[in-house]
Each structure stands twice: as structure tokens, then as C-alpha cells.
Write an enzyme that holds these catalytic residues in place. Structure first.
Site, PDB file in Angstrom:
ATOM      1  CE  LYS A 163      27.633  79.350 -54.205  1.00 40.04           C
ATOM      2  NZ  LYS A 163      26.894  79.490 -52.928  1.00 40.04           N
ATOM      3  CE  LYS A 262      27.799  77.285 -46.215  1.00 38.32           C
ATOM      4  NZ  LYS A 262      27.377  78.511 -46.922  1.00 38.32           N
TER       5      LYS A 262
HETATM    6  O1  OSB Z   1      26.235  79.472 -50.014  1.00 36.55           O
HETATM    7  O2  OSB Z   1      27.503  77.815 -49.720  1.00 36.55           O
HETATM    8  C1  OSB Z   1      27.361  79.037 -49.870  1.00 36.55           C
HETATM    9  C2  OSB Z   1      30.820  80.688 -50.011  1.00 36.55           C
HETATM   10  C3  OSB Z   1      30.574  81.861 -49.350  1.00 36.55           C
HETATM   11  C4  OSB Z   1      29.302  82.124 -48.895  1.00 36.55           C
HETATM   12  C5  OSB Z   1      28.269  81.204 -49.123  1.00 36.55           C
HETATM   13  C6  OSB Z   1      28.515  80.006 -49.767  1.00 36.55           C
HETATM   14  C7  OSB Z   1      29.810  79.761 -50.247  1.00 36.55           C
HETATM   15  C8  OSB Z   1      30.166  78.565 -50.997  1.00 36.55           C
HETATM   16  C9  OSB Z   1      31.611  78.170 -50.981  1.00 36.55           C
HETATM   17  O3  OSB Z   1      29.383  77.977 -51.702  1.00 36.55           O
HETATM   18  C10 OSB Z   1      31.859  76.725 -50.907  1.00 36.55           C
HETATM   19  C11 OSB Z   1      33.309  76.445 -50.599  1.00 36.55           C
HETATM   20  O4  OSB Z   1      33.839  76.920 -49.567  1.00 36.55           O
HETATM   21  O5  OSB Z   1      33.942  75.740 -51.381  1.00 36.55           O
HETATM   22 MG    MG Z   2      24.811  77.843 -49.824  1.00 33.80          MG
END
Ligand code: OSB
Ligand code: MG
Length: 368
Positions: A163, A262
Site C-alpha cells: 500500500k 472485486k
Molecule cells: O484497495 O484492495 C484494496 C482492503 C479493504 C479495502 C480496499 C482494499 C483492501 C485490500 C485488502 O487491499 C486485500 C485483502 O483482502 O487481502
Molecule cells: Mg485496491
């Protein structure tokens, strides 16, 4: 089938490690499960919405309201509910895609359990294991980040997603790149940058990243397109893609060359399949994103990722990367893969006793 009643279950699962992104830090997963009963059988779904409306406009308490007051009542009215018709039935309600996805998932699970078919088979999945990676939050220091990544590499992960946000990008990525030569690395900004940051973000090109995910705001395809022209690294969209139509618009605009799918963000498994099919047709790579799901949503993600177009590792880590104890049988890492469930529907069982001992709160919705 005729939907008879739905139980909404809320339970809080502490995360084994806080998860920090450009929009905030999470220390627990506030899970919303949908447990649906029809004349034919029972099915499970999970809502991907988060506690706060910082990733998208949805939030988990709002999703519950939406399910209780509009979505479930609308489906309870139907005399003969066919899973493929759910998106059209729910279309009248604007947005609230994660709430819609949760009830659709439960009804698909139910339908497939009755048929005795796995979700993967229903989606024409072609793999019995899927490559996965792990999303690594923003850390307090670069050395702490490197230690966290080292733990995941020791577990068997071969792809990490770091991130990033302004002030936490080039140097942390450089440190992880320098320390882990063969590791596949990608970054995710959750829309934290602006057009004036393009020059800075181009510095990430030197690290051979798999992709840069959602650097700019969700409705800003133009800046993503401009950036895509100037950067060597592939640009992936997450927040910007909410439907097959928006995926097509993004591809046509040249805003991305990779799409993160997603289930919650796009309104369900059926819309996810549409986006997958479109991307295969358009030669765009897809991978399955994650929303810190419990075993229920994880089962759906792994099954979805078994489709042919999912050519990049998903953000679908093993259960123990998130929770001390999952509410289903745990998903475990085999090499750098997770096994695709083979049982009917989602192919998992929810541990009801565990839910009760964790203080789960149940709300019943029925027509009378
Ligand atoms: O941006 O992918 C994202 C989790 C919550 C909200 C947004 C994101 C995420 C993750 C988690 O990156 C990834 C996971 O579930 O392992
Ligand atoms: Mg993302």
C-alpha cells in the site's frame, strides 16, 4: 425457488495485524453475513463493505439497512426466484453494490447447493488451485515493512502488494525490492494521488512492478489515461470499475491495462463474470481483489479466480493472514496457492457455534 426468510449476521473478527491504507487503519473486520432460506434450501453470502465510507461510499451499517429495508423485501416478493435474474430485479435500487452482491451470493450458493454444483464449475473455472498474494499495509518505518514482508515470504507468498500514499512510496518500494530479489511486487494507492504527482509516480518504473493500482480518484479516468501513456509500469484500476460498462469505458479510454475484480464493488458474482468475459475479449489481464473477507467471501473469491482470465495472483491470502480463527474451515497456503473449493455452492460450512461464542448479532427478515 421462493425465498422465505433471511438472517443477517454481524460479527467482529479482530485482524491479526492492523491493516493501514491511505484511507485509514483497520484493526478488525466487521463481518456481515447473509444466511438465506428458500423452499429449496439454504445459502451463505458475505458483504464486502467496510466500516467507514473511506474506500467507497458504502459502509457496513448502511449495507445492512439496504438489505433489510429494500433488497431482501424485493426478493421476498418474487414467486419464482432465478439467480440469473437477481441483478435485474435489484437494478431499481441505485448503487449499493456490495449489499446487492451479498444477497446474490447467498442465493447463488443456495441454488448451486441444490444442484450439487460448485461455484467454480458454475463459472466455468479452469483451475483447481489459484495463485495468491498478500496485501501489506503502510508501516511505521521501512525496517518494520521489510520485516512484515519477510514474514510473508517465509510463509510462501511470492507476490506482495504494498500500500502506498504520498510520503510512503518510492523508498519503501526500493527497500523491499532490494531485499527480496525474486519477489513479485505491485503497489496500491487507493486513489491517494493527483495529476501533479505523475512525475513522482514515474519513479516507480525502476522497480519492475507488476502494476500500479488506482493511483488517482475513482471518477478520474482522464488522469489514469494520461498516466498510462507516460509510465512503463502497467496501470490497474480498482475503485473506478463498478460494472462491466465502466470497465469497458476505462479500457476504451486507455485508463488501464489490468482490471482488479472485486465481487462486492461490482455488485455481485454475475457482474464479475461479465467483467471477466469482457476483459478476456479485450486482452486485458484480470485478478481478484480482496476486502479482508471471512471464509465465506474468500470462498467466492477463490472460486471466481479459478476462471481462465484471472492470470495474475489475487489478493486472496490464507485465513491466518487475517484472523486467529476463521468462521469457516480455514483457507491454507499450498505453495503460493489456495485450493478452489469443490463442494456444492461456495463449498464451505460456517461454524455457527463459533459465531455465537463470538457474540454474533442476528436480525431476521421475512415477509411476515
Ligand atoms: O484497495 O484492495 C484494496 C482492503 C479493504 C479495502 C480496499 C482494499 C483492501 C485490500 C485488502 O487491499 C486485500 C485483502 O483482502 O487481502
Ligand atoms: Mg485496491
Amino acid at each position: 425457488m421462493k425465498l422465505e426468510r433471511v438472517e443477517i449476521i454481524r460479527v467482529k473478527l479482530p485482524l491479526v495485524r492492523p491493516f493501514r491504507t491511505s484511507f485509514g487503519e483497520q484493526t478488525l473486520r466487521d463481518v456481515l453475513l447473509v444466511n438465506a432460506y428458500s423452499t429449496d434450501g439454504q445459502g451463505w453470502g458475505e458483504c464486502a463493505a467496510q466500516v467507514d465510507p473511506y474506500y467507497s461510499e458504502e459502509f457496513i451499517d448502511g449495507a445492512q439497512q439496504m438489505l433489510e429495508r429494500w433488497l431482501i423485501p424485493l426478493l421476498l416478493e418474487q414467486r419464482n426466484l432465478v439467480p440469473e435474474e437477481i441483478p435485474e430485479l435489484l437494478y431499481r435500487v441505485k448503487g449499493h453494490r456490495s449489499a446487492k452482491a451479498a444477497i446474490e451470493m447467498a442465493l447463488l450458493d443456495m441454488h448451486l447447493r441444490v444442484k450439487g454444483q460448485s461455484l467454480s464449475r458454475y463459472l466455468d473455472g479452469v483451475r483447481d488451485t489459484v495463485e495468491v498474494g498478500v496485501a501489506v499495509g503502510i508501516a511505521d518505518s521501512i525496517s518494520e515493512l521489510v520485516d512484515v514482508v519477510a514474514d510473508y515470504v517465509a510463509d510462501g507468498y511470492t507476490r506482495v502488494k504494498l500500500k502506498i500514499e504520498p510520503g510512503w512510496d518510492v523508498e519503501p518500494v526500493r527497500a523491499v525490492r532490494d531485499r527480496f530479489g525474486g519477489l513479485q511486487i505491485q503497489v496500491d494507492a487507493n486513489a491517494a494521488y493527483r495529476a501533479e504527482d505523475i512525475g513522482h509516480l514515474k519513479k516507480l518504473d525502476e522497480f519492475g512492478l507488476l502494476m500500479i493500482e488506482q493511483p488517482f480518484e475513482e471518477d478520474d479516468l482522464a488522469t489514469h489515461a494520461l498516466f498510462s501513456q507516460q509510465v512503463l509500469t502497467a496501470v490497474c484500476l480498482d475503485e473506478s470499475i463498478v460494472s462491466a460498462r465502466s470497465a469497458e469505458a476505462a479500457i476504451d479510454a486507455g485508463a488501464c491495462s489490468i482490471v482488479n475484480i472485486k465481487v462486492g464493488r461490482v455488485g455481485g458474482l454475475l457482474e464479475s463474470r461479465k467483467i471477466h468475459d469482457l476483459c478476456v475479449l479485450r486482452g486485458v489481464d484480470v485478478w481478484c481483489g480482496g476486502m479482508l473477507e471471512s471464509g465465506v467471501g474468500r470462498a467466492a473469491n477463490v472460486s471466481l479466480a479459478s476462471m481462465s482470465g484471472f492470470t495474475l495472483p489475487g489478493d486472496i491470502s490464507a485465513s491466518n493472514r487475517y484472523f486467529v480463527q476463521d468462521i469457516t474451515e480455514p483457507f491454507e497456503l499450498v505453495g503460493s496457492c489456495l485450493k478452489v473449493p469443490t463442494g456444492a455452492g461456495l463449498g464451505i460450512a460456517v461454524d455457527q457455534d463459533l459465531l455465537t461464542s463470538l457474540g454474533a448479532v442476528r436480525t431476521h427478515v421475512s415477509s411476515h
